[in-house]
Each structure stands twice: as structure tokens, then as C-alpha cells.
Design an enzyme around this catalytic site. Structure first.
Site, PDB file in Angstrom:
ATOM      1  N   GLY A  70       0.855  -1.200   0.000  1.00  0.00           N
ATOM      2  CA  GLY A  70       0.000   0.000   0.000  1.00  0.00           C
ATOM      3  C   GLY A  70       0.877   1.232   0.000  1.00  0.00           C
ATOM      4  O   GLY A  70       1.932   1.242   0.647  1.00  0.00           O
ATOM      5  N   SER A  71       0.462   2.239  -0.747  1.00  0.00           N
ATOM      6  CA  SER A  71       1.298   3.454  -0.838  1.00  0.00           C
ATOM      7  C   SER A  71       0.438   4.701  -0.957  1.00  0.00           C
ATOM      8  O   SER A  71       0.764   5.649  -1.651  1.00  0.00           O
ATOM      9  CB  SER A  71       2.220   3.355  -2.053  1.00  0.00           C
ATOM     10  OG  SER A  71       1.438   3.045  -3.207  1.00  0.00           O
ATOM     11  N   GLY A  72      -0.727   4.669  -0.263  1.00  0.00           N
ATOM     12  CA  GLY A  72      -1.513   5.893  -0.134  1.00  0.00           C
ATOM     13  C   GLY A  72      -0.807   6.787   0.877  1.00  0.00           C
ATOM     14  O   GLY A  72       0.380   6.600   1.181  1.00  0.00           O
ATOM     15  N   TRP A  74      -1.147   6.991   4.125  1.00  0.00           N
ATOM     16  CA  TRP A  74      -0.701   6.302   5.340  1.00  0.00           C
ATOM     17  C   TRP A  74       0.369   5.260   5.016  1.00  0.00           C
ATOM     18  O   TRP A  74       1.356   5.110   5.740  1.00  0.00           O
ATOM     19  CB  TRP A  74      -1.891   5.681   6.048  1.00  0.00           C
ATOM     20  CG  TRP A  74      -1.613   5.129   7.428  1.00  0.00           C
ATOM     21  CD1 TRP A  74      -2.100   3.984   7.945  1.00  0.00           C
ATOM     22  CD2 TRP A  74      -0.826   5.722   8.475  1.00  0.00           C
ATOM     23  NE1 TRP A  74      -1.670   3.807   9.235  1.00  0.00           N
ATOM     24  CE2 TRP A  74      -0.880   4.869   9.589  1.00  0.00           C
ATOM     25  CE3 TRP A  74      -0.071   6.898   8.571  1.00  0.00           C
ATOM     26  CZ2 TRP A  74      -0.196   5.136  10.787  1.00  0.00           C
ATOM     27  CZ3 TRP A  74       0.612   7.170   9.759  1.00  0.00           C
ATOM     28  CH2 TRP A  74       0.542   6.297  10.846  1.00  0.00           C
ATOM     29  N   LYS A 267     -14.183   4.048  14.930  1.00  0.00           N
ATOM     30  CA  LYS A 267     -14.054   5.508  15.094  1.00  0.00           C
ATOM     31  C   LYS A 267     -14.388   6.234  13.798  1.00  0.00           C
ATOM     32  O   LYS A 267     -14.784   7.399  13.805  1.00  0.00           O
ATOM     33  CB  LYS A 267     -12.678   5.894  15.641  1.00  0.00           C
ATOM     34  CG  LYS A 267     -11.485   5.558  14.749  1.00  0.00           C
ATOM     35  CD  LYS A 267     -11.132   6.661  13.780  1.00  0.00           C
ATOM     36  CE  LYS A 267     -10.113   6.216  12.754  1.00  0.00           C
ATOM     37  NZ  LYS A 267      -9.943   7.163  11.662  1.00  0.00           N
ATOM     38  N   ARG A 332     -10.502  12.964   7.384  1.00  0.00           N
ATOM     39  CA  ARG A 332     -11.176  13.031   6.085  1.00  0.00           C
ATOM     40  C   ARG A 332     -12.650  12.648   6.203  1.00  0.00           C
ATOM     41  O   ARG A 332     -13.501  13.209   5.514  1.00  0.00           O
ATOM     42  CB  ARG A 332     -10.475  12.087   5.093  1.00  0.00           C
ATOM     43  CG  ARG A 332      -9.036  12.450   4.840  1.00  0.00           C
ATOM     44  CD  ARG A 332      -8.291  11.378   4.086  1.00  0.00           C
ATOM     45  NE  ARG A 332      -8.192  10.130   4.842  1.00  0.00           N
ATOM     46  CZ  ARG A 332      -7.485   9.077   4.461  1.00  0.00           C
ATOM     47  NH1 ARG A 332      -6.811   9.111   3.334  1.00  0.00           N
ATOM     48  NH2 ARG A 332      -7.431   7.993   5.189  1.00  0.00           N
ATOM     49  N   ASN A 333     -12.944  11.670   7.077  1.00  0.00           N
ATOM     50  CA  ASN A 333     -14.343  11.256   7.234  1.00  0.00           C
ATOM     51  C   ASN A 333     -15.211  12.406   7.735  1.00  0.00           C
ATOM     52  O   ASN A 333     -16.296  12.646   7.215  1.00  0.00           O
ATOM     53  CB  ASN A 333     -14.421  10.076   8.215  1.00  0.00           C
ATOM     54  CG  ASN A 333     -13.950   8.789   7.583  1.00  0.00           C
ATOM     55  OD1 ASN A 333     -14.631   8.208   6.746  1.00  0.00           O
ATOM     56  ND2 ASN A 333     -12.756   8.350   7.960  1.00  0.00           N
ATOM     57  N   GLN A 361     -13.264   5.850   4.294  1.00  0.00           N
ATOM     58  CA  GLN A 361     -13.458   4.510   4.865  1.00  0.00           C
ATOM     59  C   GLN A 361     -14.730   4.400   5.695  1.00  0.00           C
ATOM     60  O   GLN A 361     -15.314   3.334   5.840  1.00  0.00           O
ATOM     61  CB  GLN A 361     -12.257   4.147   5.753  1.00  0.00           C
ATOM     62  CG  GLN A 361     -10.920   4.191   5.031  1.00  0.00           C
ATOM     63  CD  GLN A 361     -10.704   2.994   4.128  1.00  0.00           C
ATOM     64  OE1 GLN A 361     -10.159   1.985   4.511  1.00  0.00           O
ATOM     65  NE2 GLN A 361     -11.175   3.118   2.892  1.00  0.00           N
TER      66      GLN A 361
HETATM   67  N1  NAI Z   1      -4.434   8.601   5.687  1.00  0.00           N
HETATM   68  C1  NAI Z   1      -4.421   8.561   7.012  1.00  0.00           C
HETATM   69  O1  NAI Z   1      -4.236   9.594   7.672  1.00  0.00           O
HETATM   70  C2  NAI Z   1      -4.609   7.250   7.717  1.00  0.00           C
HETATM   71  C3  NAI Z   1      -5.148   6.149   7.082  1.00  0.00           C
HETATM   72  N2  NAI Z   1      -5.318   4.986   7.772  1.00  0.00           N
HETATM   73  C4  NAI Z   1      -5.895   3.810   7.122  1.00  0.00           C
HETATM   74  O2  NAI Z   1      -4.946   3.268   6.232  1.00  0.00           O
HETATM   75  C5  NAI Z   1      -5.613   2.630   5.135  1.00  0.00           C
HETATM   76  C6  NAI Z   1      -5.011   3.145   3.844  1.00  0.00           C
HETATM   77  O3  NAI Z   1      -5.271   4.527   3.777  1.00  0.00           O
HETATM   78  P1  NAI Z   1      -4.344   5.552   2.956  1.00  0.00           P
HETATM   79  O4  NAI Z   1      -2.939   5.138   2.919  1.00  0.00           O
HETATM   80  O5  NAI Z   1      -4.678   6.885   3.535  1.00  0.00           O
HETATM   81  O6  NAI Z   1      -4.911   5.408   1.462  1.00  0.00           O
HETATM   82  P2  NAI Z   1      -5.502   6.578   0.587  1.00  0.00           P
HETATM   83  O7  NAI Z   1      -6.828   6.987   1.145  1.00  0.00           O
HETATM   84  O8  NAI Z   1      -4.460   7.619   0.445  1.00  0.00           O
HETATM   85  O9  NAI Z   1      -5.825   5.847  -0.794  1.00  0.00           O
HETATM   86  C7  NAI Z   1      -4.947   5.816  -1.858  1.00  0.00           C
HETATM   87  C8  NAI Z   1      -4.419   4.409  -2.035  1.00  0.00           C
HETATM   88  O10 NAI Z   1      -5.455   3.563  -2.551  1.00  0.00           O
HETATM   89  C9  NAI Z   1      -4.906   2.817  -3.639  1.00  0.00           C
HETATM   90  N3  NAI Z   1      -5.957   2.423  -4.550  1.00  0.00           N
HETATM   91  C10 NAI Z   1      -6.833   3.226  -5.216  1.00  0.00           C
HETATM   92  N4  NAI Z   1      -7.620   2.458  -6.001  1.00  0.00           N
HETATM   93  C11 NAI Z   1      -7.226   1.158  -5.811  1.00  0.00           C
HETATM   94  C12 NAI Z   1      -7.646  -0.094  -6.328  1.00  0.00           C
HETATM   95  N5  NAI Z   1      -8.651  -0.189  -7.185  1.00  0.00           N
HETATM   96  N6  NAI Z   1      -7.017  -1.218  -5.913  1.00  0.00           N
HETATM   97  C13 NAI Z   1      -6.004  -1.162  -5.031  1.00  0.00           C
HETATM   98  N7  NAI Z   1      -5.562   0.008  -4.488  1.00  0.00           N
HETATM   99  C14 NAI Z   1      -6.171   1.147  -4.890  1.00  0.00           C
HETATM  100  C15 NAI Z   1      -3.945   3.779  -4.283  1.00  0.00           C
HETATM  101  O11 NAI Z   1      -3.054   3.088  -5.120  1.00  0.00           O
HETATM  102  C16 NAI Z   1      -3.276   4.371  -3.048  1.00  0.00           C
HETATM  103  O12 NAI Z   1      -2.255   3.517  -2.584  1.00  0.00           O
HETATM  104  C17 NAI Z   1      -7.115   2.933   5.303  1.00  0.00           C
HETATM  105  O13 NAI Z   1      -7.763   1.834   5.866  1.00  0.00           O
HETATM  106  C18 NAI Z   1      -7.128   4.107   6.281  1.00  0.00           C
HETATM  107  O14 NAI Z   1      -8.288   4.150   7.079  1.00  0.00           O
HETATM  108  C19 NAI Z   1      -4.941   4.855   9.057  1.00  0.00           C
HETATM  109  C20 NAI Z   1      -4.370   5.901   9.721  1.00  0.00           C
HETATM  110  C21 NAI Z   1      -4.173   7.183   9.106  1.00  0.00           C
HETATM  111  O1  13P Z   2      -7.335   7.246  10.849  1.00  0.00           O
HETATM  112  C1  13P Z   2      -7.010   8.412  10.740  1.00  0.00           C
HETATM  113  C2  13P Z   2      -6.257   9.133  11.778  1.00  0.00           C
HETATM  114  O2  13P Z   2      -5.810   8.286  12.787  1.00  0.00           O
HETATM  115  C3  13P Z   2      -7.396   9.179   9.550  1.00  0.00           C
HETATM  116  O3  13P Z   2      -8.762   9.344   9.589  1.00  0.00           O
HETATM  117  P1  13P Z   2      -9.511   9.797   8.258  1.00  0.00           P
HETATM  118  O4  13P Z   2      -9.538   8.601   7.335  1.00  0.00           O
HETATM  119  O5  13P Z   2     -10.875  10.220   8.715  1.00  0.00           O
HETATM  120  O6  13P Z   2      -8.716  10.939   7.714  1.00  0.00           O
END
Ligand code: NAI
Ligand code: 13P
Length: 404
Positions: A70-72, A74, A267, A332-333, A361
Site C-alpha cells: 500500500g502506498s496511499g 498512510w 471511530k 477526512r471522514n 473509509q
Molecule cells: N491517511 C491517514 O491519515 C490514515 C489512514 N489509515 C488507514 O490506512 C488505510 C489506507 O489509507 P491511505 O494510505 O490513507 O490510502 P488513501 O486513502 O491515500 O488511498 C490511496 C491508495 O489507494 C490505492 N488504490 C486506489 N484504487 C485502488 C484499487 N482499485 N485497488 C487497489 N488500491 C487502490 C492507491 O493506489 C493508493 O495507494 C485505510 O484503511 C485508512 O483508514 C490509518 C491511519 C491514518
Molecule cells: O485514521 C485516521 C487518523 O488516525 C485518519 O482518519 P480519516 O480517514 O478520517 O482521515
């Protein structure tokens, strides 16, 4: 202070009607005594993790090798911390950390190439410099090839596709371990499970859960924060602590994989409710009330359906109350839910316009949790979850959020 807690075996993160149908709780939410329904946390803390040698690697090199799936925003922020930590421990870790990047074009170039040449993830975490030992790789199987420690951090709706790729024999190294940083739950009719348990059952490797008050950009900017890692064994906690603990990212480990997972998933539902409050232009008192009621429902839901979990994960750890506060104020939510009340637009349009490729999410989790409660005939005990779902998906008047 970061810490490691010596874990003891716990029940797997799955609740099914067959395993708990004998407990037909008729209580109202207000009657649930959280502290008495959860198990008590371990009271003893072992010596500092720095003094403990790391568990043996299953790799021939004798070192551990980390892969990030994963490379979003987080995924990239966690990859940065892991790669920085590992670079300073060359005797114990292979220095290259591979990160799976779903290929995209950025200014006419592949995103993997952009990350590997500029050392920045311009698409999902712009302006943050990444360490040179972090390598973006487009081929999913190549990312986990020869890895002993695998971090799952895709948006939750894409995990099944990823796990499917890993099903073939020989893809996952025997003896490897995983951690899930994904926030969500898996619902199948009357069954509910955590993503850690899903990963464990599909790949047959132990899986921990990482969750905390961790808005990705703030973590990447090295603003002080904490996180919680729920681990099935003491060895898992030593390894994941070594991978992620940093001065500005303090890791606490607990023996509660389910509690950490559920706190992170639920949450996001409460964050939608908090965003509705913002959308209605109500103030801090109302938001605080929603956070309090939300925390109570989160803890009660976990106690009811994941009875091996610990109340202290919700009250004492970053994964609990701290994450709820940060998500309800700056996540973001909440931001999208505020826009939903103000504009009435469909969720897909809001996600596209406000998140620009990042993924919401909470809406899917609200729907999954609601459907689960309906099939279990338990909606009456979780009024905030239910009203939040109905406002989000059934045109319920937002004022009904307070009919609890
Ligand atoms: N962003 C944050 O601040 C935080 C996120 N999280 C959790 O981490 C997890 C990942 O979140 P983020 O890294 O923020 O992702 P993100 O919300 O930035 O989403 C982008 C990611 O989704 C991928 N993506 C998009 N379409 C796709 C597809 N069809 N198939 C596979 N991958 C696809 C992209 O390649 C990219 O890696 C989530 O469950 C989120 O709740 C947890 C803590 C903090
Ligand atoms: O999980 C998160 C912070 O801990 C990020 O929450 P959001 O997806 O609502 O931005």
C-alpha cells in the site's frame, strides 16, 4: 514513553453467530458496564525492548526484510518510518524496504519511477522526503518476495484483491509475520471479523494490528504522536516495535489485536457523526457529546462481539480515545460528512472532489456495521451507529442524530 507488553494468547478476531449466540444480550446501551465486560490488561511489563534481542528471522540471511503493501498517504508515511528505522540497524534488517505502488501516471511518468528518482510520493504524500532505501515496486508479488515482515495498508475495500494475488504457493515466505494498518471490518451476514484475522486465515501467518491517532501528513511531518500495535505474541511485539517505534512516533504494544482493530474501524463511523455536527454548524459541546457517546458504543460493540478484547485499549491507548479525537476534529471522514450535510451531494462526488484519489473509509464501515447489527437484531443497543447510517444512506433528518 513507548513500551512493550508481554502478550498472552487471545481469541481470534472473529465473531460469528455460532460462537456467541448463547449470549443473547437484551441490555440497552446505557446498561452496558464496559469495565466489567472486558478482560483485564496484563499488569506486568517486561524490560525495555532495546534490551531484548529480536526474534530470529526465517530468512537465510538471518536478517529481517520488510515489505509495505500500500502506498496511499498512510502507507507512504509508515514506509518512511520503517525505512528510516531499518537503515540504522544493518545487522538485523536488510536495508531495502519495498513498497507496493499501484501504477499511475504523474506528469507523463510512472509513479514508481517518480518515487524512486525524486524520493517523494507526489501523488499521495507530496513535499515529504522519503529515505533512499525505500523502493517503490509496481509488481505486488515482487514486493513480498523474500519478505519476513509484511505491512498491509491498502484502503480496506481493496484488501481482498491483494490477498488473492498472494494465494499461490511460494509467494509468502514461510515463517513471515504481518501487521494490518487498515481501518475497517469484514462483515458477512451474521459474522464479523477484523482484517488482521482475515490476513491470518488467508495467508496462514500471524497478523498484528496497528492503529492510533495518526493523521498521515502530520506523522510524515514528524509531529509528535503515538500509535498502538496489538500483537498476538511477545515476539510479534518486539519485531513491530523495532520496525516502527521512533522518537516522534511512539509505539505502545498491547495484547489486544481485536480491540486495536475495532477501535480503528468504528471511530470512522463516529467521525461521520462528528462531521454531521460540523455540517449543522453546532459547537464543541455537541461534538464532545457525540465523541463520548461514540466511544461508549465502540467499546460496548467490541465487548459484545469480540469478548477477548480489553477495555483499556479504548480508554488508555492511542488507538482508542486519542484516535477518536483526532479523527473527529481533523480527519477526512469528518470533513466529507460536513460537506454531505451542507451540500447533500452523493458520497462518491464528495470523495472525488475533497479527497482527490484518497479513499473514504467510514461510509462503507457505517453500512457494514449497520447491516451486521440488523442481522444480529442488536440495532437498539447502538443508536449512534444506527442514526449515523440512516442519515448517511436513508435521508434521515440530521437532527435525528440526537434522538438516541
Ligand atoms: N491517511 C491517514 O491519515 C490514515 C489512514 N489509515 C488507514 O490506512 C488505510 C489506507 O489509507 P491511505 O494510505 O490513507 O490510502 P488513501 O486513502 O491515500 O488511498 C490511496 C491508495 O489507494 C490505492 N488504490 C486506489 N484504487 C485502488 C484499487 N482499485 N485497488 C487497489 N488500491 C487502490 C492507491 O493506489 C493508493 O495507494 C485505510 O484503511 C485508512 O483508514 C490509518 C491511519 C491514518
Ligand atoms: O485514521 C485516521 C487518523 O488516525 C485518519 O482518519 P480519516 O480517514 O478520517 O482521515
Amino acid at each position: 514513553m513507548s513500551n512493550i507488553i508481554a502478550p498472552t494468547p487471545q481469541r481470534p478476531g472473529v465473531s460469528s453467530v455460532s460462537s456467541s449466540s448463547s449470549v443473547q444480550l437484551e441490555d440497552k446501551m446505557s446498561n452496558v458496564n464496559i469495565s466489567s465486560t472486558f478482560t483485564t490488561p496484563a499488569a506486568t511489563r517486561p524490560p525495555s525492548p532495546l534490551a531484548s534481542p529480536l526474534p530470529t528471522s526465517p530468512l537465510a540471511s538471518g536478517k529481517h526484510k520488510v515489505a509495505i503493501v500500500g502506498s496511499g498517504s498512510w502507507g507512504t508515511a509508515l514506509a518512511k518510518i520503517a525505512a528510516e528505522n531499518i537503515a540504522s540497524r544493518p545487522d538485523e534488517f536488510e536495508s531495502e524496504v519495498r513498497m507496493w505502488v499501484r501504477e499511475k501516471q504523474v506528469h507523463g511518468r510512472n509513479l514508481t519511477e517518480v518515487i524512486n528518482t525524486t524520493h517523494m510520493n507526489e501523488r499521495y504524500l507530496p513535499d515529504i522526503k522519503l529515505p533512499k532505501n525505500l523502493k517503490a515496486v509496481g509488481n505486488l508479488k515482487k514486493v513480498v518476495e523474500g519478505a519476513s515482515l509484511i505491512v498491509f495498508v491498502t484502503p480496506h475495500q481493496f484488501l481482498h484483491t491483494v490477498l488473492y494475488e498472494f494465494k499461490a504457493p511460494g509467494v509468502i515466505t514461510p515463517g513471515a509475520r504481518a501487521v494490518s494498518a487498515i481501518k475497517g471490518v469484514e462483515v458477512n451476514g451474521t459474522d464479523i471479523s477484523t482484517f488482521a484475522s482475515l490476513i491470518e486465515s488467508k495467508l496462514d501467518i500471524p497478523c498484528s494490528a496497528l492503529s492510533g491517532a495518526n493523521v498521515a501528513l502530520e506523522v510524515a511531518r514528524e509531529q509528535f504522536c503515538e500509535t498502538t500495535i496489538g500483537c498476538p505474541t511477545h515476539d510479534d511485539s518486539l519485531l513491530w516495535h523495532a520496525v516502527f517505534n521512533a522518537k516522534k512516533f511512539q509505539v505502545q504494544t498491547v495484547e489486544d489485536v481485536s480491540g486495536v482493530s475495532l477501535a480503528g474501524a468504528l471511530k470512522n463511523v463516529v467521525a461521520l457523526a462528528a462531521g454531521f455536527v460540523d455540517g449543522m454548524k453546532l459547537g464543541g459541546n455537541t461534538k464532545a457529546a457525540i465523541i463520548r457517546i461514540g466511544l461508549k458504543e465502540m467499546a460496548a460493540f467490541t465487548a459484545e462481539f469480540f469478548p477477548g478484547s480489553q477495555a483499556s485499549t479504548f480508554t488508555n491507548e492511542s488507538a482508542g480515545v486519542a484516535d477518536l479525537i483526532t479523527t473527529c476534529t481533523g480527519g477526512r471522514n469528518a470533513k466529507c460528512a460536513k460537506d454531505f450535510i451542507r451540500t447533500g451531494r452523493p458520497w462518491e462526488a464528495i470523495e472525488r472532489d475533497l479527497l482527490k484519489g484518497q479513499k473514504l473509509q467510514g461510509t462503507a464501515t457505517a453500512e457494514e456495521v449497520y447491516n451486521f447489527l440488523v442481522t444480529r437484531k442488536r440495532t437498539h443497543s447502538y443508536p449512534l451507529f444506527v442514526q449515523t447510517y440512516k442519515i448517511a444512506f436513508e435521508n434521515l433528518d440530521p437532527e435525528q442524530l440526537f434522538e438516541l
